[in-house]
Structures are given as C-alpha cells and as structure tokens.
Design an enzyme around this catalytic site. Sequence first.
Site, PDB file in Angstrom:
ATOM      1  N   ASP A 134     -28.106  -9.815 132.161  1.00 21.18           N
ATOM      2  CA  ASP A 134     -27.796  -8.753 131.875  1.00 21.18           C
ATOM      3  C   ASP A 134     -27.343  -7.626 133.075  1.00 21.18           C
ATOM      4  O   ASP A 134     -25.990  -7.242 132.782  1.00 21.18           O
ATOM      5  CB  ASP A 134     -27.560  -7.340 130.307  1.00 21.18           C
ATOM      6  CG  ASP A 134     -27.841  -8.822 129.293  1.00 21.18           C
ATOM      7  OD1 ASP A 134     -28.385  -9.789 128.995  1.00 21.18           O
ATOM      8  OD2 ASP A 134     -26.730  -8.393 128.643  1.00 21.18           O
TER       9      ASP A 134
HETATM   10  O1  MRU Z   1     -28.098  -8.479 122.764  1.00 20.51           O
HETATM   11  P1  MRU Z   1     -27.253  -9.568 123.427  1.00 20.51           P
HETATM   12  O2  MRU Z   1     -27.094 -10.525 122.274  1.00 20.51           O
HETATM   13  O3  MRU Z   1     -25.426  -9.511 124.202  1.00 20.51           O
HETATM   14  O4  MRU Z   1     -28.231 -10.077 124.862  1.00 20.51           O
HETATM   15  C1  MRU Z   1     -27.237 -11.522 125.370  1.00 20.51           C
HETATM   16  C2  MRU Z   1     -28.768 -11.737 126.664  1.00 20.51           C
HETATM   17  O5  MRU Z   1     -29.581 -11.155 127.063  1.00 20.51           O
HETATM   18  C3  MRU Z   1     -28.329 -12.758 127.457  1.00 20.51           C
HETATM   19  O6  MRU Z   1     -29.076 -13.781 127.899  1.00 20.51           O
HETATM   20  C4  MRU Z   1     -27.093 -12.604 128.604  1.00 20.51           C
HETATM   21  O7  MRU Z   1     -26.586 -11.822 128.306  1.00 20.51           O
HETATM   22  C5  MRU Z   1     -26.558 -13.165 129.008  1.00 20.51           C
HETATM   23  S1  MRU Z   1     -25.342 -13.712 128.520  1.00 20.51           S
HETATM   24  C6  MRU Z   1     -24.695 -15.334 129.463  1.00 20.51           C
END
Ligand code: MRU
Length: 382
Positions: A261
Amino acid sequence: MASYSNFTDATKEDGSLQSICYKRGSLQLLDQRKLPLETVYLDIQDARDGWHAIRDMVVRGAPAIAIAAALSLAVEVFNMEAFNGTSDDAASLLGKKLEYLVSSRPTAVNLSDAVTKLKEVISKAAAVASEARSIFMAYIEAAEIMLKDDVASNKGIGSNGSSFLQRQQHNSNKLSILTHCNTGSLATAGYGTALGVIRALHSEGVLERAYCTETRPFNQGSRLTAFELVHDRIPATLIADSAAAALMKTGRINAVIVGADRVTANGDTANKIGTYSLALCAMHHGVPFYVAAPLTSVDLSLASGQEIVIEERSAKELLHSRGGLGEQVAASGIDVWNPAFDVTPANLIFGIITEKGVVTKTGMDAFDMKGFIKRALISCSV
Ligand code: MRU
C-alpha cells in the site's frame, strides 16, 4: 446513491476478472463484499459514490482505489448537464472533489499519488484553457490513462518478477509461492501485482502451486484471491493465516510475494495486516520475501515506515463474520484493535519487484528507492 446492476459474471473478453468497468460517462464497480457468492456491480455516478465505495470496501486494493476514485469524478463531470462557471471555477471544483476522495482511506499512497498527478493536469489545463469544458476533458483523459497504465505496469511486474525468481532458483524445480491478501485483477485495473507474478510464473509453466492465506478479518485471501486462482485454473491451496509458519517449516515454499500500500524511500512497506508476521516467519525459515508493487505505490516523501499512517477499521469487522458483514462471532463487550495494515521493515525484504525491474538492497537494512526511480526515469527518457 449508487445502485446495483446484475451481471452474469465478472469476466472480460480476454477471460480475466474485471473489478472496474468503465466507458466514458459510465462506471461500475464489482461489489467485492459480495464475492465469491454473488457477482453484482454498483453503478457509480459521482465522487460521493466513489468515496463510499472505497470506504465501504466495495472496491479495495491500493491501485484499484486510486483508479476508482479518479474515474468516479470523471463520470461526474462528464455527465454534468450544465456548468456555468469559468475554467478557474472548474479547476477549483475538481480540486475540492479530489481532496474529498483522498480522505476515503489513508494508507495506500496510490490514491494520494493519483490526486497529486491529476491536480497537476488540472493546473496545466487551467493555464491555457478558457472554457470549463476543456478542463473537465483534460481531467477525464488523464483519469482514463491511469486505468490503462495500471494494467501495463502490472504485466511488467509479472514478467520482471517471474524472470528474477527463475534466475534465483538454482535448480530446475517448479516454484511454490505463498501470498497474502488480494493483489490480483480485483485489486488493480487488471492482472495484479503479487498475483501478477504468480500468473506469469503459471503461464510460463514454472509454478508448482500458489498458497494463499485467508487474510482475516476481511478475508481478502479466502474470498478474493482464492476466487481469482480458481477462475484462472492456477493450482492453489488456501491456508489459515495461522498455518503460515507450519507451511514454511515443511520446506514447500520457495518465496513469499505480497503487494504494497505504501513503500517508503528506504523500502519499508505497509501492506495488509499480517504481512509483517509472514516476513518474520520467512526470515526465520530462510524463505526469500518479496514485495511486488508499481512505482505509484512508492512514497519518496517518507524516509521510513515509521511515518506511515495506518488505517484502523471498525470493531465490527472482527466481532462479526465475513469481515463485519455476517453474524456476530465474538463475545459482546470485548475491546477490539483492528489495524488494516502493518509495516514490514526493509531488512526483512529480499527484493521489491516493480514494472521497471527488481530493486535489491544497497546495504543490509535498506533499499535506495530514490536512486532506483531516478535511474528508471533516465532509462525511459533515453
Ligand atoms: O484493505 P485492502 O483490501 O485494500 O488491502 C489491500 C492490500 O493490502 C493489498 O496487498 C495492497 O493494496 C496491494 S493491491 C495490488
């Protein structure tokens, strides 16, 4: 208020899954809260619908939320019947709505990166255009390019990751990869990041098996990654989050690959809660741990992961099943701590797989993300 459209399935013409369906003036998002049992799309008509879809996890995953946010505003301004303001008024309206969209979720830098880039497009357009409509069109075109670019970046991540891993593997055995959360077509504009590497290994005939964690409490792994792996007929096994150490101890895992993220200048990486435990576990068992992410997930303004704001989500996601959407499963009255992400320090990461190549460490404890990006940009402009 967004409304539902029913689709028979979520498959694109090329056979891949599609979370973002966009045509100029129309945006539908696959409601990921309902997967894998129901395939329904939500019509997104404006930035307000986009904000709620991101906040409520209709769409999730760092690249997907950035693109969904940008496109929600694109459809709003495209369909606006009358706008009586000047070009400066149009620029200011877009700027305010982008500020609102960025407030939907704090941790993924892709959203704020998209907002910064779109604001630059708006100010450049405002410097030359005299009509509001031209500003809106410049914005719409830039948002559409983001959708297209993300798929191209993910394919680059997939192929760079696959070649790198094959070079690291000193025997001809196929590779088994453990991944966490969902980083596939559903979390991006298409193909995926960590799951993109798994897809590339599979299509090159060198994947033995993918292992995916459940990813409590929202179950992005069991609901979404498992859905994508089954959809693509990739040999795959689901494990409980708590089974990861035992699995690594069996020696069956050749690498752990996760998404991101936010990657800071030294390579510290924020990703779904539980990533840090996997990295510690991988280090203990001598399994290389990789992050796969586009350069839009890198935040050079932060020196290290200590500065990353970690989103804390509602207690209901833990107290109830299906990430808060189902029946109560925990004792009433218990206090809850529910961080959505954690930070894995660079010293636990072996390499960061990007669309421009794989970043490896400069010393024991850190990556030079700034130097890598500078070199990548120079080689692009040559
Ligand atoms: O809470 P989320 O489902 O948005 O978290 C997503 C993640 O942690 C993913 O690993 C990250 O955003 C990368 S997606 C290509």
